[in-house]
Structure formats: structure tokens, C-alpha cells
Design a protein around this motif. Structure first.
Motif, PDB file in Angstrom:
ATOM      1  N   HIS A  58       0.823  -1.217   0.000  1.00 58.87           N
ATOM      2  CA  HIS A  58       0.000   0.000   0.000  1.00 58.87           C
ATOM      3  C   HIS A  58       0.855   1.264   0.000  1.00 58.87           C
ATOM      4  N   ILE A  59       2.046   1.193   0.594  1.00 62.53           N
ATOM      5  CA  ILE A  59       2.874   2.399   0.715  1.00 62.53           C
ATOM      6  C   ILE A  59       4.149   2.351  -0.119  1.00 62.53           C
ATOM      7  N   ASP A  60       4.460   1.200  -0.748  1.00 62.31           N
ATOM      8  CA  ASP A  60       5.727   1.093  -1.479  1.00 62.31           C
ATOM      9  C   ASP A  60       5.644  -0.066  -2.465  1.00 62.31           C
ATOM     10  N   ASP A  61       6.004   0.211  -3.721  1.00 66.03           N
ATOM     11  CA  ASP A  61       5.962  -0.825  -4.757  1.00 66.03           C
ATOM     12  C   ASP A  61       6.862  -2.011  -4.461  1.00 66.03           C
ATOM     13  N   PHE A  62       7.874  -1.817  -3.624  1.00 68.86           N
ATOM     14  CA  PHE A  62       8.864  -2.863  -3.390  1.00 68.86           C
ATOM     15  C   PHE A  62       8.595  -3.669  -2.123  1.00 68.86           C
ATOM     16  N   LEU A  63       7.470  -3.392  -1.445  1.00 70.08           N
ATOM     17  CA  LEU A  63       7.091  -4.142  -0.255  1.00 70.08           C
ATOM     18  C   LEU A  63       6.053  -5.208  -0.614  1.00 70.08           C
ATOM     19  N   PRO A  64       5.861  -6.220   0.232  1.00 71.30           N
ATOM     20  CA  PRO A  64       4.964  -7.331  -0.110  1.00 71.30           C
ATOM     21  C   PRO A  64       3.510  -6.908  -0.258  1.00 71.30           C
ATOM     22  N   GLY A  65       2.841  -7.538  -1.210  1.00 72.73           N
ATOM     23  CA  GLY A  65       1.406  -7.375  -1.359  1.00 72.73           C
ATOM     24  C   GLY A  65       0.664  -8.313  -0.430  1.00 72.73           C
ATOM     25  N   LEU A  66      -0.638  -8.119  -0.328  1.00 76.88           N
ATOM     26  CA  LEU A  66      -1.459  -8.931   0.569  1.00 76.88           C
ATOM     27  C   LEU A  66      -1.324 -10.412   0.254  1.00 76.88           C
ATOM     28  N   ASP A  67      -1.268 -10.739  -1.031  1.00 83.29           N
ATOM     29  CA  ASP A  67      -1.165 -12.137  -1.440  1.00 83.29           C
ATOM     30  C   ASP A  67       0.188 -12.747  -1.107  1.00 83.29           C
ATOM     31  N   LEU A  69       1.783 -12.112   1.873  1.00 87.42           N
ATOM     32  CA  LEU A  69       1.904 -12.261   3.313  1.00 87.42           C
ATOM     33  C   LEU A  69       1.557 -13.688   3.723  1.00 87.42           C
ATOM     34  N   PRO A  70       2.099 -14.170   4.828  1.00 85.70           N
ATOM     35  CA  PRO A  70       1.743 -15.509   5.292  1.00 85.70           C
ATOM     36  C   PRO A  70       0.231 -15.658   5.457  1.00 85.70           C
ATOM     37  N   GLY A  71      -0.305 -16.712   4.871  1.00 87.60           N
ATOM     38  CA  GLY A  71      -1.746 -16.947   4.983  1.00 87.60           C
ATOM     39  C   GLY A  71      -2.596 -15.955   4.231  1.00 87.60           C
ATOM     40  N   GLY A  72      -1.981 -15.175   3.327  1.00 88.02           N
ATOM     41  CA  GLY A  72      -2.762 -14.190   2.592  1.00 88.02           C
ATOM     42  C   GLY A  72      -3.315 -13.087   3.462  1.00 88.02           C
ATOM     43  N   GLY A  73      -2.686 -12.872   4.628  1.00 88.19           N
ATOM     44  CA  GLY A  73      -3.142 -11.811   5.516  1.00 88.19           C
ATOM     45  C   GLY A  73      -4.267 -12.213   6.444  1.00 88.19           C
ATOM     46  N   VAL A  74      -4.672 -13.474   6.430  1.00 87.94           N
ATOM     47  CA  VAL A  74      -5.691 -13.930   7.380  1.00 87.94           C
ATOM     48  C   VAL A  74      -5.085 -13.939   8.774  1.00 87.94           C
ATOM     49  N   PHE A  75      -5.818 -13.393   9.750  1.00 88.24           N
ATOM     50  CA  PHE A  75      -5.307 -13.287  11.114  1.00 88.24           C
ATOM     51  C   PHE A  75      -6.344 -13.797  12.098  1.00 88.24           C
ATOM     52  N   GLY A 182       1.846 -10.511   9.314  1.00 91.45           N
ATOM     53  CA  GLY A 182       1.826  -9.176   8.760  1.00 91.45           C
ATOM     54  C   GLY A 182       3.200  -8.736   8.303  1.00 91.45           C
ATOM     55  N   PRO A 183       3.478  -7.449   8.450  1.00 95.19           N
ATOM     56  CA  PRO A 183       2.663  -6.439   9.124  1.00 95.19           C
ATOM     57  C   PRO A 183       1.422  -6.041   8.328  1.00 95.19           C
ATOM     58  N   MET A 184       0.363  -5.690   9.053  1.00 94.94           N
ATOM     59  CA  MET A 184      -0.885  -5.256   8.425  1.00 94.94           C
ATOM     60  C   MET A 184      -1.530  -4.166   9.274  1.00 94.94           C
ATOM     61  N   ILE A 185      -2.380  -3.393   8.619  1.00 96.54           N
ATOM     62  CA  ILE A 185      -3.222  -2.407   9.289  1.00 96.54           C
ATOM     63  C   ILE A 185      -4.671  -2.732   8.941  1.00 96.54           C
ATOM     64  N   MET A 208     -10.594 -12.059  14.587  1.00 95.34           N
ATOM     65  CA  MET A 208     -10.411 -12.813  13.358  1.00 95.34           C
ATOM     66  C   MET A 208     -10.571 -11.859  12.182  1.00 95.34           C
ATOM     67  N   VAL A 209      -9.559 -11.793  11.330  1.00 90.21           N
ATOM     68  CA  VAL A 209      -9.537 -10.881  10.180  1.00 90.21           C
ATOM     69  C   VAL A 209      -9.441 -11.717   8.912  1.00 90.21           C
ATOM     70  N   PHE A 210     -10.435 -11.581   8.034  1.00 91.74           N
ATOM     71  CA  PHE A 210     -10.479 -12.369   6.811  1.00 91.74           C
ATOM     72  C   PHE A 210     -10.596 -11.451   5.592  1.00 91.74           C
ATOM     73  N   PRO A 211      -9.457 -10.979   5.060  1.00 96.62           N
ATOM     74  CA  PRO A 211      -9.512 -10.137   3.852  1.00 96.62           C
ATOM     75  C   PRO A 211      -9.828 -10.968   2.621  1.00 96.62           C
ATOM     76  N   LEU A 212     -10.443 -10.323   1.640  1.00 97.27           N
ATOM     77  CA  LEU A 212     -10.637 -10.986   0.353  1.00 97.27           C
ATOM     78  C   LEU A 212      -9.276 -11.373  -0.230  1.00 97.27           C
ATOM     79  N   ARG A 213      -9.263 -12.427  -1.016  1.00 96.85           N
ATOM     80  CA  ARG A 213      -7.991 -12.914  -1.580  1.00 96.85           C
ATOM     81  C   ARG A 213      -7.649 -12.113  -2.837  1.00 96.85           C
ATOM     82  N   LEU A 214      -7.175 -10.889  -2.597  1.00 94.82           N
ATOM     83  CA  LEU A 214      -6.771 -10.002  -3.677  1.00 94.82           C
ATOM     84  C   LEU A 214      -5.268  -9.784  -3.616  1.00 94.82           C
ATOM     85  N   PRO A 215      -4.625  -9.549  -4.735  1.00 92.25           N
ATOM     86  CA  PRO A 215      -3.207  -9.200  -4.716  1.00 92.25           C
ATOM     87  C   PRO A 215      -3.034  -7.714  -4.414  1.00 92.25           C
ATOM     88  N   GLY A 216      -1.823  -7.344  -4.019  1.00 92.03           N
ATOM     89  CA  GLY A 216      -1.510  -5.920  -3.974  1.00 92.03           C
ATOM     90  C   GLY A 216      -1.692  -5.249  -2.637  1.00 92.03           C
TER      91      GLY A 216
END
Length: 231
Positions: A58-67, A69-75, A182-185, A208-216
Motif C-alpha cells: 500500500h505504501i511502497d511498490d517494493f514491499l509485499p502485497g497482501l497475497d 503475506l503468510p496466509g494471505g493476511g488472514v489473522f 503481517g505487518p498489516m493495518i 479474526m480478520v479475513f480479507p478478500l484474496r486479492l493481490p496488492g
């Protein structure tokens, strides 16, 4: 006393509040039963719509996208909920608000400002936010996920305007150490008053946080609090 589930997500609807400059939300009929035999909606929205997750990309092209992250960002894990209700508009939340105890492994840090009561009004964007030092301390102390019941962990400003630095976002998302999820917000939470009431009643709090399985950069998410009676 049984477990208590509390939905902390705002509903998705046409014309709902969005961050300045983000795509407006529109739901319309794509198919209808009278013509097509089924009802199907067409959705127009941004990746940061409603209750949502921010990934480092979200803040830098060179940092990991949601897809990426471990588990796709599911927390799923314990929640440290910080009660900062009663603050004036546009108040910075300082490091002194952070819990004194160390972050539990895999815990989510959540700031309950009470600002979700302004959802749907112009006052919603005059919310409290994290001082950069608060975000830096939270990151250093190991919370992999930080949430707030407001549009942003930073002041809400039109992108490109003076002061639009996203300093808290950068402190939380641009971390060199690997994180378990994460890290995630997570932003635009709602219903945290009920979570605080559950905690006051002696219940333990998980989220429990379940984001849609989107890239980026991130995705809308369903966020639920689960509380249990104290052992």
C-alpha cells in the motif's frame, strides 16, 4: 456463558464513505430474476473500501502485497484493545496510550476511539490518529496487526496535499523483521464499544480478520471479535 461473536465490519453499500480520492462505491443489478432467472450484483469499489486491510505494498511498490503475506493476511489471535474514547477531533494518540505489558505472541493491537459513531457523517474524517512515535513503538514491540475504528491510522488528508505523509502507515508496514501474519493495518472497524464491554465483563478477547484474496495493496475484510468467559 457461551462465546460471544461481534461483527466489527461496516456494511458495503452504494454511496458509503470512502477515503478522499478513493473510488466511490456503487452496487447495481447485473442480472435480475425477471430476465435472467437469477439475481447478480455488479460491484464497483476500491481495494480500501469499508473495513479493510492495508498490506505493505500500500505504501511502497517494493514491499509485499497482501497475497505475499503468510496466509494471505488472514489473522486469528488475541487482541489488545486500547480504550482511547473521548478524544477531541484530530487528536494525536501518543505512545503513553500503549499497553504497558509486552505484546503477546501474534496479538492484534486495536485502538478504540469511538469514532465509528460518526460513520456516514462529515465528522468521521476528523478522527483521532496515531502519532508516528506511537506507530513506531507498536512496531518495535511486536504487534503484527494494528487496527482502528477510524478511516486511517494517520490523519485523513487528500493524497498529494501538504501533510500527507502516512508516517504511521510507514512505521507499521515498512518493517525489516519477518512477522507471523503481517505487518498489516486494519481500518474502519466498528462496534468496538461492545468489545470493551465484553472485556469489562471479564471475557478474553480474540479477533479474526479475513480479507478478500486479492493481490496488492489490501482488500475489504470481514472482521469478527470472539470473546469467551474468563477461565
Amino acid at each position: 456463558m457461551r462465546e460471544l461473536l461481534i461483527d466489527l465490519s461496516v456494511p458495503i453499500a452504494t454511496g458509503m464513505p470512502v477515503y478522499p480520492g478513493d473510488p466511490e462505491v456503487e452496487l447495481s443489478a447485473a442480472l435480475i430474476t425477471a430476465v435472467d432467472g437469477v439475481n447478480v450484483h455488479r460491484l464497483h469499489l476500491g481495494s480500501q473500501t469499508g473495513t479493510h486491510v492495508d498490506a505493505p505494498f500500500h505504501i511502497d511498490d517494493f514491499l509485499p502485497g497482501l497475497d505475499e503475506l503468510p496466509g494471505g493476511g488472514v489473522f486469528t489471535g488475541p487482541a489488545d484493545v486500547v480504550d482511547v474514547r473521548g478524544l477531541a477531533p484530530r487528536t494525536a494518540i501518543g505512545p503513553e496510550a500503549l499497553p504497558e505489558r509486552p505484546a503477546a505472541e501474534g496479538a492484534m493491537l486495536v485502538f478504540a476511539t469511538g469514532w465509528s459513531r460518526h460513520w456516514g457523517t462529515g465528522d468521521y474524517f476528523a478522527h483521532p490518529y496515531l502519532e508516528p512515535a506511537t506507530a513506531e513503538s507498536a512496531a518495535a514491540r511486536g504487534w503484527p496487526v494494528v487496527g482502528i475504528d477510524a478511516p486511517s491510522v494517520d490523519p485523513t488528508l487528500e493524497p498529494g496535499t501538504p501533510g500527507f505523509t502516512l508516517a504511521a502507515h510507514r512505521a507499521l508496514l515498512d518493517r525489516s523483521a519477518p512477522m507471523p501474519v503481517g505487518p498489516m493495518i486494519v481500518e474502519n472497524l466498528t462496534g468496538l464499544d461492545r468489545v470493551l464491554d465484553a472485556r469489562a465483563a471479564g471475557r478474553t478477547i480474540e479477533m479474526m480478520v479475513f480479507p478478500l484474496r486479492l493481490p496488492g495493496d489490501g482488500a475489504p475484510a470481514r472482521v469478527v471479535s470472539r470473546s469467551l468467559p474468563a477461565p
